[in-house]
Scaffold this motif. Structure first.
Motif, short mmCIF file in Angstrom:
data_model
loop_
_atom_site.label_atom_id
_atom_site.label_comp_id
_atom_site.label_asym_id
_atom_site.label_seq_id
_atom_site.Cartn_x
_atom_site.Cartn_y
_atom_site.Cartn_z
N THR A 483 0.81 -1.22 0.00
CA THR A 483 0.00 0.00 0.00
C THR A 483 0.84 1.27 0.00
OG1 THR A 483 -0.12 -0.09 2.43
CG2 THR A 483 -1.89 -1.14 1.19
N LYS A 484 2.10 1.15 0.41
CA LYS A 484 2.94 2.35 0.47
C LYS A 484 3.78 2.55 -0.79
CE LYS A 484 3.39 2.28 5.50
NZ LYS A 484 4.32 2.24 6.65
N LYS A 485 3.78 1.57 -1.68
CA LYS A 485 4.64 1.66 -2.86
C LYS A 485 3.90 1.44 -4.16
CE LYS A 485 8.61 -0.14 -0.24
NZ LYS A 485 9.59 -1.24 -0.14
N THR A 486 3.00 0.46 -4.18
CA THR A 486 2.38 0.07 -5.44
C THR A 486 1.41 1.13 -5.93
OG1 THR A 486 2.51 -2.20 -4.66
CG2 THR A 486 1.18 -1.79 -6.63
N LYS A 487 1.48 1.45 -7.19
CA LYS A 487 0.59 2.43 -7.81
C LYS A 487 -0.63 1.73 -8.42
CE LYS A 487 3.70 5.62 -7.01
NZ LYS A 487 3.50 6.65 -5.98
N ARG A 488 -1.71 2.50 -8.53
CA ARG A 488 -2.91 1.96 -9.17
C ARG A 488 -2.63 1.56 -10.61
NH1 ARG A 488 -5.42 6.33 -6.34
NH2 ARG A 488 -6.84 5.62 -4.71
N SER A 489 -1.87 2.40 -11.31
CA SER A 489 -1.58 2.10 -12.70
C SER A 489 -0.78 0.80 -12.83
CB SER A 489 -0.79 3.25 -13.33
OG SER A 489 0.39 3.53 -12.59
N ALA A 490 0.11 0.54 -11.85
CA ALA A 490 0.88 -0.70 -11.90
C ALA A 490 -0.03 -1.91 -11.69
CB ALA A 490 1.98 -0.67 -10.84
N VAL A 491 -0.96 -1.80 -10.74
CA VAL A 491 -1.90 -2.90 -10.51
C VAL A 491 -2.75 -3.14 -11.75
CG1 VAL A 491 -3.85 -3.67 -9.10
CG2 VAL A 491 -1.95 -2.45 -8.03
N LYS A 492 -3.22 -2.05 -12.35
CA LYS A 492 -4.05 -2.17 -13.54
C LYS A 492 -3.32 -2.90 -14.65
CE LYS A 492 -6.21 0.64 -17.12
NZ LYS A 492 -6.47 2.01 -17.61
N HIS A 493 -2.07 -2.51 -14.93
CA HIS A 493 -1.33 -3.13 -16.02
C HIS A 493 -0.96 -4.59 -15.68
CE1 HIS A 493 -0.05 1.17 -17.23
NE2 HIS A 493 -1.15 0.81 -17.84
N ALA A 494 -0.67 -4.84 -14.39
CA ALA A 494 -0.35 -6.21 -14.00
C ALA A 494 -1.55 -7.13 -14.18
CB ALA A 494 0.13 -6.23 -12.55
N VAL A 495 -2.71 -6.67 -13.77
CA VAL A 495 -3.93 -7.47 -13.92
C VAL A 495 -4.22 -7.71 -15.40
CG1 VAL A 495 -6.42 -7.49 -13.54
CG2 VAL A 495 -4.88 -6.76 -11.72
N GLU A 496 -4.06 -6.68 -16.21
CA GLU A 496 -4.31 -6.82 -17.64
C GLU A 496 -3.37 -7.85 -18.27
OE1 GLU A 496 -3.93 -2.90 -19.15
OE2 GLU A 496 -5.99 -2.30 -18.64
N GLN A 497 -2.10 -7.81 -17.90
CA GLN A 497 -1.15 -8.76 -18.48
C GLN A 497 -1.45 -10.19 -18.05
OE1 GLN A 497 2.99 -7.85 -18.19
NE2 GLN A 497 2.74 -5.70 -18.72
N LEU A 498 -1.84 -10.37 -16.78
CA LEU A 498 -2.17 -11.72 -16.33
C LEU A 498 -3.43 -12.26 -17.00
CD1 LEU A 498 -1.34 -11.37 -12.53
CD2 LEU A 498 -0.07 -12.68 -14.24
N HIS A 499 -4.40 -11.39 -17.21
CA HIS A 499 -5.62 -11.83 -17.89
C HIS A 499 -5.36 -12.10 -19.37
CE1 HIS A 499 -8.92 -11.65 -15.00
NE2 HIS A 499 -8.26 -10.66 -14.40
N GLN A 500 -4.41 -11.43 -19.95
CA GLN A 500 -4.11 -11.67 -21.37
C GLN A 500 -3.56 -13.07 -21.60
OE1 GLN A 500 -1.53 -8.50 -22.60
NE2 GLN A 500 -3.19 -6.99 -22.74
N VAL A 501 -2.89 -13.64 -20.57
CA VAL A 501 -2.34 -15.00 -20.71
C VAL A 501 -3.27 -16.03 -20.06
CG1 VAL A 501 0.03 -14.19 -20.87
CG2 VAL A 501 -0.97 -14.72 -18.62
N ASN A 502 -4.53 -15.60 -19.77
CA ASN A 502 -5.54 -16.49 -19.19
C ASN A 502 -5.14 -17.03 -17.82
OD1 ASN A 502 -7.28 -16.26 -21.43
ND2 ASN A 502 -6.08 -17.82 -22.52
N ALA A 503 -4.45 -16.22 -17.05
CA ALA A 503 -4.09 -16.62 -15.69
C ALA A 503 -5.28 -16.41 -14.77
CB ALA A 503 -2.90 -15.80 -15.20
#
Length: 564
Positions: A483-503
């Motif tokens: 919560t003190k380091k991770t950005k919303r944009s980073a979470v958004k892009h990480a989720v998108e990449q994981l969903h793109q590979v059907n994780a």
């Protein structure tokens, strides 16, 4: 990820704004109170200003009932004119001279009531009696000046007619006296009338008739001019005289304080919303299900990890250890029909604490009497061997250069029963290719048959592609967010990449969460009783030698190996 997961409903947005307001309500209230108090104090120090008003009506001067419309129209036009001329300097000087003190035109406001013959005069002053006196005197002085200006236009004509009438009256009187004398002389019956007297009498009578006719015309003209003067002269009538009002119009401390408090609260609220909007850090765990549809499996608070990062083994009765056990339970029930057996732990960005989360989660699962193997698949910056204080001389990377599929010597036994560990080994130049290779899949299949749970610690999603290579093979992916380091944009892009590979993202673990003491089931004293308290000075994890497991034969064979 689909767009609908990104879009929140109006109710959710309102609730989020409400949470922001409630979170900073103390600051908004504090600023409002301070602003209101300062405004009240400053306003209360200002001198009191009083106001007096008077209402006057302007008449157009027509006295005919038939011409009432013309009179009203003229009155409206004159009222507009007088509104502009009432505050001229000659009028103000005359008012000052009348009152005996200086009057400032800035303290007087003259306004015409729309489409009417009425004029409203407002005067402000530090003295309520003087304010009323100025308003009434202004009306009187201005009315007198208007009357004098209008009278001066007919004075010269009337004075000329008056002189002519007086001269005619004198001539008429003289001729009347002469005729009287002639009548006396002609009335003597003993004297024969003189023809000359008769002629003079006739002449005088003719002159008298002419003079009387002239006087009648002059008098008629005089009356006409007087009538015209009366009809064309406007009048100013004071309908509502000004009276002293003892309540000041300025300052108004309470009104100023309330206005300042509202403005201060709005400014602080706007600043808070602006900072919140610009701040990309995730503060509220509820954002994960509302924004991205991902449940929160656990919230881990910051704990002291000077001796070891495995808090579940150092302090098993602590609330922090209980938080990991809650994470274990939530992970177990995240999929009921097909239980999760292989889990990939990753994070959007570096230093989110994923390795610490992986080590403690594996420990509490092993403490639940399940066979667990923890694999350090971060072949770029491995850390599990440091956390468990074991050698990293042989590890995952060494498996790929072996000619056989045996894992002898690679699997190490951790200090927790039923917990096994595969460190990263020597760092290879091509980690992504190795993790995505067929041999890696064969190793995972081999390990999956021999353990109850397999946990893999992988690099951050947004840094390299290692996690996205392994994620489709796993039963579930846990995303660790600080919560003190991770950005919303980073979470958004990480989720998108994981969903793109059907994780399959089973949930999020919030690290360094601001968890209040009251949110735990019990206090720390409950978990750490005095008689059962663990001595932190004892070397719990550090062993003189590490253990290796021969997984290929299904038996545990211990081999002595010095630690790094």
């Amino acid at each position: 990820m689909e767009n609908e997961l990104e879009e929140r409903s109006s109710l959710e947005s309102i609730l989020e704004y409400a949470r922001i307001i409630l979170r900073w309500a103390w600051l908004i209230l504090l600023v409002a109170l301070v602003a209101g108090f300062i405004s009240y104090f400053l306003a209360n120090q200002q001198p009191r200003v009083f106001q007096a008003e008077t209402l006057v009506m302007v008449s157009g001067g027509s006295s005919s009932a038939v011409d009432s419309y013309t009179s009203s129209y003229l009155g409206i036009q004159l009222a507009s004119t007088y509104t502009r001329t009432m505050l001229t300097q000659p009028v103000i000087d005359a008012v000052s001279s009348e009152l005996g003190f200086r009057v400032n035109s800035g303290q007087i406001t003259v306004t015409q009531i729309e489409n009417s013959q009425l004029i409203n005069i407002t005067v402000t002053d530090l003295d309520p009696n003087r304010a009323a006196l100025i308003a009434n005197t202004l009306v009187t002085v201005f009315a007198d000046q208007i009357q004098k200006e209008q009278t001066s236009r007919y004075t010269e004509l009337l004075q000329g007619l008056e002189k002519e009438l007086a001269a005619t009256d004198v001539q008429i009187q003289e001729i009347t006296l002469k005729l009287a004398d002639l009548e006396v002389a002609l009335s003597n019956e003993f004297v024969e009338p003189d023809p000359q007297d008769l002629a003079n009498q006739s002449q005088l009578e003719a002159n008298l008739s002419q003079l009387r006719s002239s006087r009648s015309y002059l008098y008629s003209s005089y009356q006409s001019i007087k009538l015209a003067e009366a009809q064309s002269t406007s009048t100013i009538i004071q309908k509502d005289p000004a009276v002293p009002i003892l309540s000041p119009i300025q300052p108004q401390p309470m009104r100023s304080a309330m206005l300042s408090a509202v403005v201060g609260a709005m400014l602080v609220g706007g600043l808070i919303f602006l900072v919140t909007l610009l701040q990309d850090q995730i503060r509220d765990p509820d954002e994960f299900p509302s924004r991205w549809g991902i449940p929160v499996l656990g919230q881990i608070s910051k704990f002291n990890s000077n001796s070891s990062a495995i808090i579940t083994q150092i302090q098993p009765r602590s609330p922090d250890a209980e938080a990991f056990r809650a994470l274990r339970t939530n992970l177990k029930f995240s999929k009921i029909d097909t239980p999760i057996k292989t889990v990939l732990i990753t994070s959007p960005s570096p230093k989110d604490g994923k390795s610490t989360i992986a080590a403690n989660l594996a420990t509490v699962i092993a403490q639940n009497e399940q066979d667990v193997i923890l694999i350090d698949a971060d072949l770029r910056r491995p850390s599990l061997h440091k956390i468990f204080k074991v050698s990293n001389r042989l590890g995952l990377s060494d498996y790929f250069i072996r000619s056989t599929e045996k894992l002898s010597g690679l699997v190490k036994k951790a200090n927790t029963d039923r917990l096994h560990l595969i460190t990263s080994g020597n760092l290879p130049p091509n980690p992504s290719e190795l993790l995505g290779s067929k041999k890696m899949i064969e190793m995972l299949n081999l390990l999956e048959k021999r353990v109850d749970m397999m946990i893999i610690d992988s690099p951050p999603v947004l840094v390299v592609t290692d996690a996205t290579v392994l994620a489709p093979r796993m039963d579930g992916v846990i995303l660790v967010v600080d919560t003190k380091k991770t950005k919303r944009s980073a979470v958004k892009h990480a989720v998108e990449q994981l969903h793109q590979v059907n994780a399959h993202i089973v949930g999020v673990v919030v690290n360094n969460a601001k968890t209040k003491r009251s949110q735990y089931y019990h206090s720390r004293n409950y978990y750490t009783k005095p008689k059962e308290r663990i001595d932190r000075e004892q070397p719990v994890l550090v062993e003189p030698a590490s253990s290796e497991v021969d997984v290929d034969n299904g038996t545990e064979t211990l081999h002595s190996e010095s630690t790094e």
